[in-house]
Design an enzyme around this catalytic site. Structure first.
Site, PDB file in Angstrom:
ATOM      1  N   ARG A  68       2.890  -8.869  -3.478  1.00  0.00           N
ATOM      2  CA  ARG A  68       2.734  -7.854  -2.439  1.00  0.00           C
ATOM      3  C   ARG A  68       3.696  -8.182  -1.289  1.00  0.00           C
ATOM      4  O   ARG A  68       4.314  -9.226  -1.272  1.00  0.00           O
ATOM      5  CB  ARG A  68       1.285  -7.818  -1.930  1.00  0.00           C
ATOM      6  N   GLY A  69       3.726  -7.243  -0.318  1.00  0.00           N
ATOM      7  CA  GLY A  69       4.701  -7.386   0.763  1.00  0.00           C
ATOM      8  C   GLY A  69       5.965  -6.662   0.338  1.00  0.00           C
ATOM      9  O   GLY A  69       6.434  -6.825  -0.808  1.00  0.00           O
ATOM     10  N   ALA A  70       6.515  -5.869   1.257  1.00  0.00           N
ATOM     11  CA  ALA A  70       7.593  -4.964   0.869  1.00  0.00           C
ATOM     12  C   ALA A  70       8.794  -5.662   0.211  1.00  0.00           C
ATOM     13  O   ALA A  70       9.200  -5.289  -0.906  1.00  0.00           O
ATOM     14  CB  ALA A  70       8.022  -4.144   2.085  1.00  0.00           C
ATOM     15  N   ARG A 109       3.390   1.309  -6.373  1.00  0.00           N
ATOM     16  CA  ARG A 109       2.851   1.451  -5.008  1.00  0.00           C
ATOM     17  C   ARG A 109       3.859   2.319  -4.251  1.00  0.00           C
ATOM     18  O   ARG A 109       5.059   2.031  -4.273  1.00  0.00           O
ATOM     19  CB  ARG A 109       2.669   0.090  -4.325  1.00  0.00           C
ATOM     20  N   GLN A 213      -5.193 -10.154   3.990  1.00  0.00           N
ATOM     21  CA  GLN A 213      -3.874 -10.810   3.942  1.00  0.00           C
ATOM     22  C   GLN A 213      -3.674 -11.734   5.143  1.00  0.00           C
ATOM     23  O   GLN A 213      -2.912 -12.697   5.078  1.00  0.00           O
ATOM     24  CB  GLN A 213      -2.752  -9.745   3.923  1.00  0.00           C
ATOM     25  N   ASP A 254       6.665  -1.597   6.095  1.00  0.00           N
ATOM     26  CA  ASP A 254       6.866  -1.237   4.686  1.00  0.00           C
ATOM     27  C   ASP A 254       7.928  -0.161   4.522  1.00  0.00           C
ATOM     28  O   ASP A 254       8.617  -0.103   3.505  1.00  0.00           O
ATOM     29  CB  ASP A 254       5.549  -0.771   4.075  1.00  0.00           C
ATOM     30  N   ASN A 264       3.142   0.559   8.218  1.00  0.00           N
ATOM     31  CA  ASN A 264       2.795  -0.850   7.976  1.00  0.00           C
ATOM     32  C   ASN A 264       1.298  -0.920   7.697  1.00  0.00           C
ATOM     33  O   ASN A 264       0.582   0.086   7.741  1.00  0.00           O
ATOM     34  CB  ASN A 264       3.191  -1.727   9.168  1.00  0.00           C
ATOM     35  N   LYS A 265       0.821  -2.101   7.403  1.00  0.00           N
ATOM     36  CA  LYS A 265      -0.570  -2.328   7.002  1.00  0.00           C
ATOM     37  C   LYS A 265      -1.550  -1.630   7.936  1.00  0.00           C
ATOM     38  O   LYS A 265      -1.378  -1.660   9.153  1.00  0.00           O
ATOM     39  CB  LYS A 265      -0.824  -3.842   6.959  1.00  0.00           C
TER      40      LYS A 265
HETATM   41  O1  MRU Z   1      -0.570  -4.168   1.081  1.00  0.00           O
HETATM   42  P1  MRU Z   1       0.436  -5.241   1.358  1.00  0.00           P
HETATM   43  O2  MRU Z   1      -0.169  -6.580   1.509  1.00  0.00           O
HETATM   44  O3  MRU Z   1       1.581  -5.209   0.391  1.00  0.00           O
HETATM   45  O4  MRU Z   1       1.027  -4.850   2.791  1.00  0.00           O
HETATM   46  C1  MRU Z   1       2.049  -5.643   3.333  1.00  0.00           C
HETATM   47  C2  MRU Z   1       2.418  -5.233   4.707  1.00  0.00           C
HETATM   48  O5  MRU Z   1       1.951  -4.250   5.243  1.00  0.00           O
HETATM   49  C3  MRU Z   1       3.495  -6.042   5.373  1.00  0.00           C
HETATM   50  O6  MRU Z   1       3.309  -6.050   6.765  1.00  0.00           O
HETATM   51  C4  MRU Z   1       4.861  -5.419   5.064  1.00  0.00           C
HETATM   52  O7  MRU Z   1       5.013  -5.249   3.693  1.00  0.00           O
HETATM   53  C5  MRU Z   1       5.963  -6.237   5.579  1.00  0.00           C
HETATM   54  S1  MRU Z   1       6.168  -7.740   4.633  1.00  0.00           S
HETATM   55  C6  MRU Z   1       7.522  -8.533   5.232  1.00  0.00           C
END
Ligand code: MRU
Length: 357
Positions: A68-70, A109, A213, A254, A264-265
């Site tokens: 996970r994470g962009a 996703r 997270q 993201d 973002n999250k």
């Molecule tokens: O659902 P996730 O855990 O993939 O969400 C991640 C985020 O929202 C992060 O803040 C974003 O991807 C930036 S990661 C450098």
């Protein structure tokens, strides 16, 4: 290259004890015919790898946030195309089976622009063979790590210039560290850089409901880095900011629309609104590739909706009454006007929309 035996190995799990002290934690790697993922669902209790041999196992791992994470999703997407080539050869796929598998991977996703970018960049090289496709994943990972180190430096420079050269109390949301990227991190990369300069007093880590997270991953990375932190429930963020406990909020992204709106999250928007109210700088850190010129603004960004049970169950136990339904968007969109600075590898830039303050 070691190609898995015909018949189809399934995803396997292997402990990563030997890597515990490795300076650079890498959540995604090409393992010569398969993809190795650090299974983030097991952290912080276990450091174990998943060995992925099938595209649909990679899609499942992405959907359940094992990776996970962009930026990490972008690298996984590129290696996923390589995996499709290996699986196609092993299982005798025709062209349409291959294209459909890559399409499913690209859509696994929808919010982070990096996943589709990674898949597309790798797909563009399929006529050049497996090694060329694998090299796309490696190049993305190298570029992301370089970008993150630069983001860390630019972000620390901008924040210390704005707030004065002193130890700071930082708030962050979700996980933007090495686990979410190729290595080092974006928002967490800035925090690492500030820490290296002796300029972090304390980090407030939003737990980041529903999948935690913040409390599972960011807290773990901060502990590994020796950075002092407190985990707080997401509902504590606004009062910490308005109550004067926070000097700066730093988050990742993201997808950033052409007008500067930031996906973002979920929960990021509340942090930004509290910062605007309190006059606390709200800083977004992301590589320039996160800016999606094709998304004009928030309306053009698809926000992933996640399963009800992530909200209705806590630690596997149902806490809501029978029949309860959930509202579970994975991301929110912060209007550009609430962002004080967008830090990319190119430096600090102000969002395109006019500032409200
Ligand atoms: O659902 P996730 O855990 O993939 O969400 C991640 C985020 O929202 C992060 O803040 C974003 O991807 C930036 S990661 C450098």
């Amino acid at each position: 290259m070691s190609v898995p035996r015909p018949g189809g190995p399934s995803a396997t799990r292997r402990s990563r004890a030997a890597d515990r002290t490795a300076p650079a934690l890498r959540p995604v790697a090409w393992a010569g015919g398969s993809i190795r993922l650090l299974d983030q669902t097991l952290l912080p209790d276990r450091l174990a790898d998943l060995e992925i041999h099938r595209v649909d196992d990679l899609i499942a791992a992405i959907r359940r946030l094992a990776v996970r994470g962009a930026p990490a999703l972008g690298i996984a997407g590129a290696y996923g195309v390589a995996l499709a080539i290996v699986q196609a050869a092993r299982e005798g796929w025709d062209g349409s089976t291959f294209t459909a598998a890559v399409g499913r991977l690209r859509a696994a996703r929808p919010t982070a622009v990096a996943l589709a970018q990674g898949v597309d960049a790798a797909y563009a090289r399929i006529d050049d063979g497996l090694d060329a496709v694998v090299a796309v994943g490696g190049a993305l990972a190298d570029a992301d790590e370089r970008a993150n180190r630069a983001i860390g430096r630019h972000g620390a420079d901008w924040i210390l210039a704005r707030l004065g050269d002193r130890p700071l109390r930082v708030l962050t949301h979700c996980n933007t560290g090495a686990l979410a990227t190729a290595a080092w991190g974006t928002a967490l990369g800035i925090i690492r850089e500030l820490h290296a300069r002796g300029r972090v007093e304390l980090v407030y880590v939003d737990e980041t409901r529903p999948l935690l997270q913040g409390s599972r991953l960011t807290a773990w990375e901060l502990a590994q880095a020796g950075i002092d932190y407190r985990v707080q429930v997401d509902g504590a963020a606004a009062s910490a900011i308005v109550g004067g406990l926070v000097d700066v909020a730093i988050v990742g992204a993201d997808r950033i629309a052409a007008n500067g709106d930031v996906a973002n999250k979920i929960g990021t928007l509340g942090v930004a609104l509290a910062c605007a109210h309190a006059g606390v700088p709200f800083v977004v850190a992301a590589s320039a590739s996160t800016i999606d010129e094709e998304s004009a603004g928030s309306a053009a960004m698809t926000i992933e909706q996640r399963p009800d049970d992530e909200v209705l169950l806590v630690a596997g136990r149902r806490v809501a009454p029978p029949g309860a339904r959930a509202h579970n968007p994975a991301f929110d969109v912060t209007p550009a006007g609430l962002v004080d600075a967008l830090i990319t590898e190119q430096g600090a830039r102000l969002p395109a929309s006019p500032f409200t303050r």
